[in-house]
Design a protein around this motif. Structure first.
Motif, PDB file in Angstrom:
ATOM      1  N   ILE A 376       0.811  -1.097  -0.004  1.00 17.40           N
ATOM      2  CA  ILE A 376       0.117   0.158   0.014  1.00 17.40           C
ATOM      3  C   ILE A 376       0.870   1.248  -0.097  1.00 17.40           C
ATOM      4  O   ILE A 376       0.698   2.242  -0.816  1.00 17.40           O
ATOM      5  CB  ILE A 376      -0.886   0.009   1.314  1.00 17.40           C
ATOM      6  CG1 ILE A 376      -1.899  -1.295   1.075  1.00 17.40           C
ATOM      7  CG2 ILE A 376      -1.563   1.325   1.337  1.00 17.40           C
ATOM      8  CD1 ILE A 376      -2.948  -1.500   2.300  1.00 17.40           C
ATOM      9  N   LEU A 377       1.997   1.352   0.924  1.00 16.18           N
ATOM     10  CA  LEU A 377       2.934   2.446   0.654  1.00 16.18           C
ATOM     11  C   LEU A 377       3.548   2.657  -0.129  1.00 16.18           C
ATOM     12  O   LEU A 377       4.055   3.782  -0.484  1.00 16.18           O
ATOM     13  CB  LEU A 377       3.460   2.450   2.458  1.00 16.18           C
ATOM     14  CG  LEU A 377       2.701   2.401   3.674  1.00 16.18           C
ATOM     15  CD1 LEU A 377       3.324   2.419   4.961  1.00 16.18           C
ATOM     16  CD2 LEU A 377       2.019   4.051   3.600  1.00 16.18           C
ATOM     17  N   SER A 378       3.976   1.378  -0.867  1.00 14.18           N
ATOM     18  CA  SER A 378       4.885   1.493  -1.935  1.00 14.18           C
ATOM     19  C   SER A 378       4.206   2.347  -3.086  1.00 14.18           C
ATOM     20  O   SER A 378       4.813   2.992  -3.910  1.00 14.18           O
ATOM     21  CB  SER A 378       5.470   0.189  -2.291  1.00 14.18           C
ATOM     22  OG  SER A 378       6.279  -0.230  -1.579  1.00 14.18           O
ATOM     23  N   ALA A 379       2.950   2.277  -2.929  1.00 16.92           N
ATOM     24  CA  ALA A 379       1.915   2.940  -4.255  1.00 16.92           C
ATOM     25  C   ALA A 379       1.665   4.314  -3.686  1.00 16.92           C
ATOM     26  O   ALA A 379       1.410   5.119  -4.648  1.00 16.92           O
ATOM     27  CB  ALA A 379       0.489   2.075  -4.311  1.00 16.92           C
ATOM     28  N   MET A 389       9.593  -0.883   3.332  1.00 17.30           N
ATOM     29  CA  MET A 389       9.527  -2.181   4.056  1.00 17.30           C
ATOM     30  C   MET A 389      10.123  -1.973   5.637  1.00 17.30           C
ATOM     31  O   MET A 389       9.870  -2.355   6.446  1.00 17.30           O
ATOM     32  CB  MET A 389      10.261  -3.166   3.164  1.00 17.30           C
ATOM     33  CG  MET A 389      10.442  -4.400   4.143  1.00 17.30           C
ATOM     34  SD  MET A 389      11.018  -5.931   3.326  1.00 17.30           S
ATOM     35  CE  MET A 389       9.820  -6.303   2.131  1.00 17.30           C
ATOM     36  N   PHE A 390      11.360  -1.114   5.442  1.00 18.66           N
ATOM     37  CA  PHE A 390      11.894  -0.786   6.859  1.00 18.66           C
ATOM     38  C   PHE A 390      11.124  -0.326   7.853  1.00 18.66           C
ATOM     39  O   PHE A 390      10.953  -0.559   8.868  1.00 18.66           O
ATOM     40  CB  PHE A 390      13.223   0.003   6.529  1.00 18.66           C
ATOM     41  CG  PHE A 390      14.096   0.120   7.565  1.00 18.66           C
ATOM     42  CD1 PHE A 390      14.987  -0.620   7.785  1.00 18.66           C
ATOM     43  CD2 PHE A 390      14.135   0.935   8.699  1.00 18.66           C
ATOM     44  CE1 PHE A 390      16.108  -0.575   8.774  1.00 18.66           C
ATOM     45  CE2 PHE A 390      14.650   1.134   9.642  1.00 18.66           C
ATOM     46  CZ  PHE A 390      15.866   0.003   9.837  1.00 18.66           C
ATOM     47  N   GLU A 391      10.461   0.871   6.983  1.00 21.70           N
ATOM     48  CA  GLU A 391       9.495   1.810   8.005  1.00 21.70           C
ATOM     49  C   GLU A 391       8.233   0.844   8.568  1.00 21.70           C
ATOM     50  O   GLU A 391       7.857   0.790   9.904  1.00 21.70           O
ATOM     51  CB  GLU A 391       8.951   3.021   7.197  1.00 21.70           C
ATOM     52  CG  GLU A 391       9.174   4.238   7.956  1.00 21.70           C
ATOM     53  CD  GLU A 391      10.443   4.619   7.929  1.00 21.70           C
ATOM     54  OE1 GLU A 391      10.607   5.874   8.623  1.00 21.70           O
ATOM     55  OE2 GLU A 391      11.609   4.031   7.427  1.00 21.70           O
ATOM     56  N   VAL A 392       7.693   0.112   7.609  1.00 21.87           N
ATOM     57  CA  VAL A 392       6.663  -0.832   8.049  1.00 21.87           C
ATOM     58  C   VAL A 392       6.804  -1.664   9.006  1.00 21.87           C
ATOM     59  O   VAL A 392       6.170  -1.999  10.070  1.00 21.87           O
ATOM     60  CB  VAL A 392       5.884  -1.446   6.593  1.00 21.87           C
ATOM     61  CG1 VAL A 392       5.007  -2.377   7.193  1.00 21.87           C
ATOM     62  CG2 VAL A 392       5.145  -0.510   5.920  1.00 21.87           C
ATOM     63  N   THR A 393       8.136  -2.522   8.984  1.00 22.67           N
ATOM     64  CA  THR A 393       8.345  -3.461   9.774  1.00 22.67           C
ATOM     65  C   THR A 393       8.867  -2.718  11.050  1.00 22.67           C
ATOM     66  O   THR A 393       8.637  -3.284  12.157  1.00 22.67           O
ATOM     67  CB  THR A 393       9.828  -4.124   9.206  1.00 22.67           C
ATOM     68  OG1 THR A 393       9.646  -4.537   7.878  1.00 22.67           O
ATOM     69  CG2 THR A 393      10.255  -5.341   9.918  1.00 22.67           C
ATOM     70  N   LEU A 409       5.826  11.380   5.435  1.00 27.11           N
ATOM     71  CA  LEU A 409       4.717  10.597   4.723  1.00 27.11           C
ATOM     72  C   LEU A 409       3.348  11.605   4.627  1.00 27.11           C
ATOM     73  O   LEU A 409       3.369  12.548   5.205  1.00 27.11           O
ATOM     74  CB  LEU A 409       4.241   9.609   6.064  1.00 27.11           C
ATOM     75  CG  LEU A 409       5.043   8.439   6.399  1.00 27.11           C
ATOM     76  CD1 LEU A 409       4.627   7.633   7.566  1.00 27.11           C
ATOM     77  CD2 LEU A 409       5.049   7.271   5.158  1.00 27.11           C
ATOM     78  N   SER A 410       2.684  11.164   3.704  1.00 25.73           N
ATOM     79  CA  SER A 410       1.517  11.835   3.422  1.00 25.73           C
ATOM     80  C   SER A 410       0.692  11.527   4.539  1.00 25.73           C
ATOM     81  O   SER A 410       0.776  10.697   5.517  1.00 25.73           O
ATOM     82  CB  SER A 410       0.738  11.473   2.202  1.00 25.73           C
ATOM     83  OG  SER A 410       0.491  10.129   2.355  1.00 25.73           O
ATOM     84  N   ASP A 411      -0.599  12.373   4.703  1.00 26.59           N
ATOM     85  CA  ASP A 411      -1.536  12.164   5.623  1.00 26.59           C
ATOM     86  C   ASP A 411      -1.938  10.692   5.581  1.00 26.59           C
ATOM     87  O   ASP A 411      -2.360   9.903   6.621  1.00 26.59           O
ATOM     88  CB  ASP A 411      -2.797  13.059   5.610  1.00 26.59           C
ATOM     89  CG  ASP A 411      -2.347  14.412   6.097  1.00 26.59           C
ATOM     90  OD1 ASP A 411      -1.293  14.594   6.544  1.00 26.59           O
ATOM     91  OD2 ASP A 411      -3.085  15.276   5.880  1.00 26.59           O
ATOM     92  N   PHE A 412      -2.225  10.269   4.457  1.00 33.01           N
ATOM     93  CA  PHE A 412      -2.703   8.639   4.170  1.00 33.01           C
ATOM     94  C   PHE A 412      -1.681   7.501   4.756  1.00 33.01           C
ATOM     95  O   PHE A 412      -1.829   6.915   5.481  1.00 33.01           O
ATOM     96  CB  PHE A 412      -3.182   8.479   2.840  1.00 33.01           C
ATOM     97  CG  PHE A 412      -3.472   7.068   2.655  1.00 33.01           C
ATOM     98  CD1 PHE A 412      -4.749   6.805   2.869  1.00 33.01           C
ATOM     99  CD2 PHE A 412      -2.667   5.913   2.206  1.00 33.01           C
ATOM    100  CE1 PHE A 412      -5.228   5.314   2.673  1.00 33.01           C
ATOM    101  CE2 PHE A 412      -3.138   4.599   1.913  1.00 33.01           C
ATOM    102  CZ  PHE A 412      -4.170   4.437   2.264  1.00 33.01           C
ATOM    103  N   GLY A 413      -0.419   7.979   4.457  1.00 31.70           N
ATOM    104  CA  GLY A 413       0.728   7.238   4.821  1.00 31.70           C
ATOM    105  C   GLY A 413       0.765   7.205   6.316  1.00 31.70           C
ATOM    106  O   GLY A 413       0.869   5.995   7.010  1.00 31.70           O
ATOM    107  N   LYS A 414       0.615   8.310   6.954  1.00 34.17           N
ATOM    108  CA  LYS A 414       0.710   8.423   8.499  1.00 34.17           C
ATOM    109  C   LYS A 414      -0.247   7.476   9.186  1.00 34.17           C
ATOM    110  O   LYS A 414      -0.283   6.640   9.989  1.00 34.17           O
ATOM    111  CB  LYS A 414       0.286   9.876   9.011  1.00 34.17           C
ATOM    112  CG  LYS A 414       1.635  10.732   8.570  1.00 34.17           C
ATOM    113  CD  LYS A 414       1.366  12.291   8.910  1.00 34.17           C
ATOM    114  CE  LYS A 414       2.260  13.022   8.322  1.00 34.17           C
ATOM    115  NZ  LYS A 414       2.138  14.522   8.840  1.00 34.17           N
TER     116      LYS A 414
END
Length: 454
Positions: A376-379, A389-393, A409-414
């Motif tokens: 999701i965040l890669s998109a 992947m580092f940040e998600v893990t 990060l964007s608001d959605f990413g946050k």
């Protein structure tokens, strides 16, 4: 339709399960923290923090993660930092543990249901003696945090006034013991740089590593270590936790020393290289602090940190990840299968099959969670795959190490990272039990079938 309504009514009117109360409790704590951190009093400049950023900070503090979208030391006032400190303390020890503290202080009787909630929150194996165990946990935690605060304050008093050094000592002792990894070094170190200016300081390195270790091994193991001189015995759980943690710690340090010797470690003295390798090996196990710039590390080192963050800390601690016991069971199952053995054996003790099944389930769900949110965040975020992947893990393992993506990060990413931090702190299975708390026992079994594997 009538059957469906009856089913929903039964679901909502049924007694609240321990996973449900724990999940609801954390949500309430995070929301209260978000409101407080969004107040003008919580910032240095008196300007309201956008609610999404306050929500992110409250989540990272309560879930003891450490990822930040604004620099804690320069953005928040003493009031804001105090709110963050309380969120870390409550989130690290568990709100049920803190509630028990007040109950004991006012001599309130702990009910059976509350004891069940405590058992669930501390991953304790037995209901017997749970209140006595919680009392010991509180004593151990506050004693270790006080000792860490004093040692750090004494060291920092050489470069700043003692009252400021003591304040820094208290904040960072709680932060590292609860495995939150948040720091308020501020202008002394620059935003998001954690403890990079202390990379060769033996006192800071040793104290912080001890705080991370003691906070990450779990209170069950900690209690047995303290009692060991008297009882001269460790449970199978403690033996597996300590041996696996030791191997991961030393193995990670050796690999980081090799990978980074001619990179981030090159300018350091030999003791500095050793401190840095050891610190960066123990910190991904949910500590979250760093003395080296993670973004400047080689890809091999960054991927090693991802693996360590995924494994995480021990059950019954504030740390996240799949836990070292889960990792040990997986390795044991692989070895048993290769050797043609039916049972997974540790220290001459056989594990029940349900332990192996649970370890496989936790690992599979955790991998699926990281893969899903990484995709999701890669998109949605403009950066490379390894950084995402580092940040998600890091969020899932409630670690807090960052390669620099989180502040951008964007608001959605946050929102996505907030969700991952919450899942990581509560545990994917706890959340599953929250949604589906009533598990009926199977009254029959299907005929056995065979599927070709490998």
């Amino acid at each position: 339709m009538k059957g469906d309504r009856l089913g929903l009514k039964k679901y909502f009117l049924s007694p609240i399960s321990p996973p449900q109360i724990l999940t609801a409790g954390f949500i309430v704590i995070i929301l209260i923290g978000s409101i407080l951190l969004s107040l003008p009093y919580a910032t240095e400049d008196g300007i309201r923090t956008p609610f999404i950023d306050a929500f992110f900070t409250a989540t990272t503090a309560a879930c003891v993660t450490g990822l930040v979208v604004v620099d804690t030391g320069t953005h928040y006032s003493v009031f804001g930092e105090t709110v963050i400190l309380m969120l870390m303390q409550v989130g690290g020890l568990g709100f049920m543990t803190m509630a028990t503290l007040f109950a004991l202080a006012f001599r309130k009787k702990i009910s059976l249901r509350e004891r069940l909630w405590l058992q669930e929150s501390m991953s304790h194996t037995s209901l017997e003696g749970i209140v006595r165990f919680i009392r010991r946990v509180l004593i151990y935690a506050f004693t270790i945090e006080l000792a860490g605060a004093l040692l750090l304050a004494i060291r920092w008093s050489a470069v700043m006034p003692f009252d400021q050094a003591l304040y820094y000592g208290v904040f960072h002792s709680v932060s590292l013991f609860t495995n939150a990894g948040l720091d308020i070094m501020g202008p002394l170190h620059g935003p998001f740089n954690s403890f990079t200016n202390h990379v060769e300081d033996p006192v800071i390195n040793i104290v912080l590593m001890l705080l991370i270790f003691l906070g990450g091994i779990g209170f069950i193991v900690l209690a047995e270590i303290i009692d060991f001189p008297k009882i001269r015995k460790l449970s199978l759980h403690s033996k597996v936790v300590l041996s696996t943690s030791g191997l991961l710690f030393l193995g990670g340090a050796v690999l980081l020393f090799i990978f980074e010797f001619t990179n981030t470690l090159e300018p350091l003295s030999l003791p500095g290289k050793l401190y840095s390798s050891l610190f960066q090996s123990i910190s991904p196990r949910s500590g979250g602090a760093n003395t080296l710039n993670i973004a400047e590390m080689r890809n091999a080192s960054q991927f090693l940190l991802i693996i360590l963050m995924f494994i995480g800390a021990s059950p019954g601690s504030a740390g996240g990840g799949i836990k070292v016991t889960t990792f040990a069971i997986l390795i044991g199952a692989v070895i048993a299968m290769i050797r043609g053995k039916e049972d997974v054996v540790f220290f001459k003790r056989r594990l029940a099959k349900d332990r192996v099944h649970k370890a496989l389930t936790i690992t599979a769900v955790s991998i699926a969670t990281i893969v899903l949110f990484t995709m999701i965040l890669s998109a949605t975020e403009k950066t490379d795959f390894l950084t995402v992947m580092f940040e998600v893990t890091s969020a899932f393992g409630t670690t807090g190490l960052s390669m620099g993506l989180t502040p951008n990060l964007s608001d959605f990413g946050k929102l996505m990272i907030i969700l991952v931090m919450f899942i990581g702190r509560m545990g994917p299975l706890t959340l599953a039990y929250t949604l589906v708390p009533h598990q009926s026992k199977e009254l029959y079994r299907y005929p056995e079938g065979k599927i070709t594997i490998g």
